[in-house]
Design a protein around this motif. Structure first.
Motif, mmCIF file in Angstrom:
data_model
loop_
_atom_site.group_PDB
_atom_site.id
_atom_site.type_symbol
_atom_site.label_atom_id
_atom_site.label_comp_id
_atom_site.label_asym_id
_atom_site.label_seq_id
_atom_site.Cartn_x
_atom_site.Cartn_y
_atom_site.Cartn_z
ATOM 1 N N CYS A 1 15.819 39.476 35.761
ATOM 2 C CA CYS A 1 15.838 40.837 36.320
ATOM 3 C C CYS A 1 15.553 40.793 37.817
ATOM 4 O O CYS A 1 16.261 41.423 38.614
ATOM 5 C CB CYS A 1 14.814 41.710 35.597
ATOM 6 S SG CYS A 1 14.684 43.386 36.245
ATOM 7 N N THR B 1 18.201 41.636 40.837
ATOM 8 C CA THR B 1 17.818 42.654 41.825
ATOM 9 C C THR B 1 17.983 42.101 43.240
ATOM 10 O O THR B 1 18.521 42.778 44.126
ATOM 11 C CB THR B 1 16.374 43.113 41.585
ATOM 12 O OG1 THR B 1 16.278 43.680 40.266
ATOM 13 C CG2 THR B 1 15.954 44.159 42.614
ATOM 14 N N ARG B 2 17.554 40.859 43.457
ATOM 15 C CA ARG B 2 17.715 40.231 44.770
ATOM 16 C C ARG B 2 19.193 40.032 45.122
ATOM 17 O O ARG B 2 19.554 40.007 46.305
ATOM 18 C CB ARG B 2 17.003 38.879 44.799
ATOM 19 C CG ARG B 2 15.492 38.969 44.782
ATOM 20 C CD ARG B 2 14.874 37.587 44.897
ATOM 21 N NE ARG B 2 13.438 37.618 44.675
ATOM 22 C CZ ARG B 2 12.671 36.529 44.658
ATOM 23 N NH1 ARG B 2 13.217 35.335 44.856
ATOM 24 N NH2 ARG B 2 11.380 36.632 44.446
ATOM 25 N N LYS C 1 21.113 46.898 40.507
ATOM 26 C CA LYS C 1 20.016 47.716 40.001
ATOM 27 C C LYS C 1 19.854 47.353 38.529
ATOM 28 O O LYS C 1 20.698 47.693 37.701
ATOM 29 C CB LYS C 1 20.278 49.214 40.166
ATOM 30 C CG LYS C 1 19.081 50.058 39.692
ATOM 31 C CD LYS C 1 19.230 51.535 39.987
ATOM 32 C CE LYS C 1 17.993 52.282 39.499
ATOM 33 N NZ LYS C 1 18.081 53.740 39.745
ATOM 34 N N THR C 2 18.779 46.656 38.209
ATOM 35 C CA THR C 2 18.665 45.970 36.930
ATOM 36 C C THR C 2 17.664 46.633 36.000
ATOM 37 O O THR C 2 16.534 46.935 36.387
ATOM 38 C CB THR C 2 18.280 44.496 37.153
ATOM 39 O OG1 THR C 2 19.161 43.931 38.130
ATOM 40 C CG2 THR C 2 18.382 43.707 35.870
ATOM 41 N N PHE D 1 21.861 52.216 36.897
ATOM 42 C CA PHE D 1 21.704 50.822 36.497
ATOM 43 C C PHE D 1 23.078 50.178 36.318
ATOM 44 O O PHE D 1 23.945 50.722 35.641
ATOM 45 C CB PHE D 1 20.911 50.729 35.190
ATOM 46 C CG PHE D 1 19.461 51.088 35.342
ATOM 47 C CD1 PHE D 1 18.589 50.218 35.985
ATOM 48 C CD2 PHE D 1 18.973 52.289 34.859
ATOM 49 C CE1 PHE D 1 17.249 50.543 36.141
ATOM 50 C CE2 PHE D 1 17.633 52.623 35.008
ATOM 51 C CZ PHE D 1 16.760 51.748 35.653
#
Length: 247
Positions: free
Chosen positions: A62, A66-67, A71-72, A107
């Motif tokens: 996750c 995200t990095r 949008k996780t 998401f």
């Protein structure tokens, strides 16, 4: 005031350590106190679907996604966004509201339970999405030991007073039961816990099921020790400059 006392309890819970229950407990308190995260207003299709069990590095995945700019969605966000009842309605009656909520809230990637056991439905709704099957670095037995040490005790805690009297914990346990059912796991009558051998078999069967149900060019089997390289290449995005995979 009650609100200040609640915030104090939230801080205590956040510094406590009861397996992985700390994140769930703090999220629940945030929601009860009205300190929830705001939902986004975008309408986003799912681009990455995590199909791995919890305790296979899903939190690291996750953070990595995200990095990488996604949008996780992770199991730790289910209660935060008030999604437990929606997941339970999907498990019980096929109500698709949860998938609309994920889309509206922006998401575009998922990891962890409960979304991972819905990977086939998510792929049906997003047929071009990439699927990442996170794997435990020590295989089925390593995963089973991790699950027994963390998520099993968490369920035990929520079945006891005072937690069992609160609706949100009842919803959590209902979700847990549905997830276990889809994992092919039954609890032993005497202990109320899954047997180690059954956990091992469930993990192995799940890996085989995902490989059968996802087109080979849309599937990546990934462990946290693999790092960013295969993940970023699979998703067609650049790895972050520091190259350190989250732990």
């Amino acid at each position: 005031t009650m609100r200040l006392k609640g915030i104090f309890l939230l801080v205590i819970f956040q510094f406590a350590s009861i397996a992985n229950g700390i994140e769930v407990m703090s999220i629940v308190l945030r929601r009860l106190l009205g300190l929830t995260d705001g939902a986004g207003a975008s309408d986003q299709s799912m681009l990455v679907i995590g199909a791995g069990f919890g305790r296979t590095g899903t939190e690291s995945l996750c953070a990595a996604l995200t990095r990488l700019g996604f949008k996780t969605y992770h199991g730790s966000k289910v209660a935060r966004y008030g999604h437990l009842p929606q997941w339970n309605r999907w498990f019980d009656a096929g109500d698709p509201a949860i998938f609309g909520s994920l889309r509206r809230e922006g998401f575009n990637a998922t990891t962890d339970f409960p979304a991972s056991v819905a990977h086939k439905e998510l792929l049906r709704r997003n047929p071009t999405a990439k699927v990442v099957l996170s794997l435990h670095p020590r295989g089925a037995e390593g995963w089973a030991r991790s699950y027994q040490k963390t998520l099993v005790p968490l369920g035990d805690i929520f079945r006891r007073p005072p937690f069992k009297y609160f609706g949100i914990f009842k919803e959590y346990l209902k979700t847990e039961a549905s997830v276990l059912s889809l994992m092919g796991i039954e609890l032993e009558a005497a202990s109320g816990r899954p047997a180690f051998s059954q956990l091992v078999r469930s993990y192995e069967e799940w890996v085989a099921l995902v490989k059968r149900s996802v087109p080979v060019d849309q599937l990546l089997m990934h462990t946290a020790t693999d790092g960013y390289a295969p993940l970023s290449a699979f998703l067609g995005v650049a790895a972050p400059p520091d190259k350190d995979y989250p732990r």
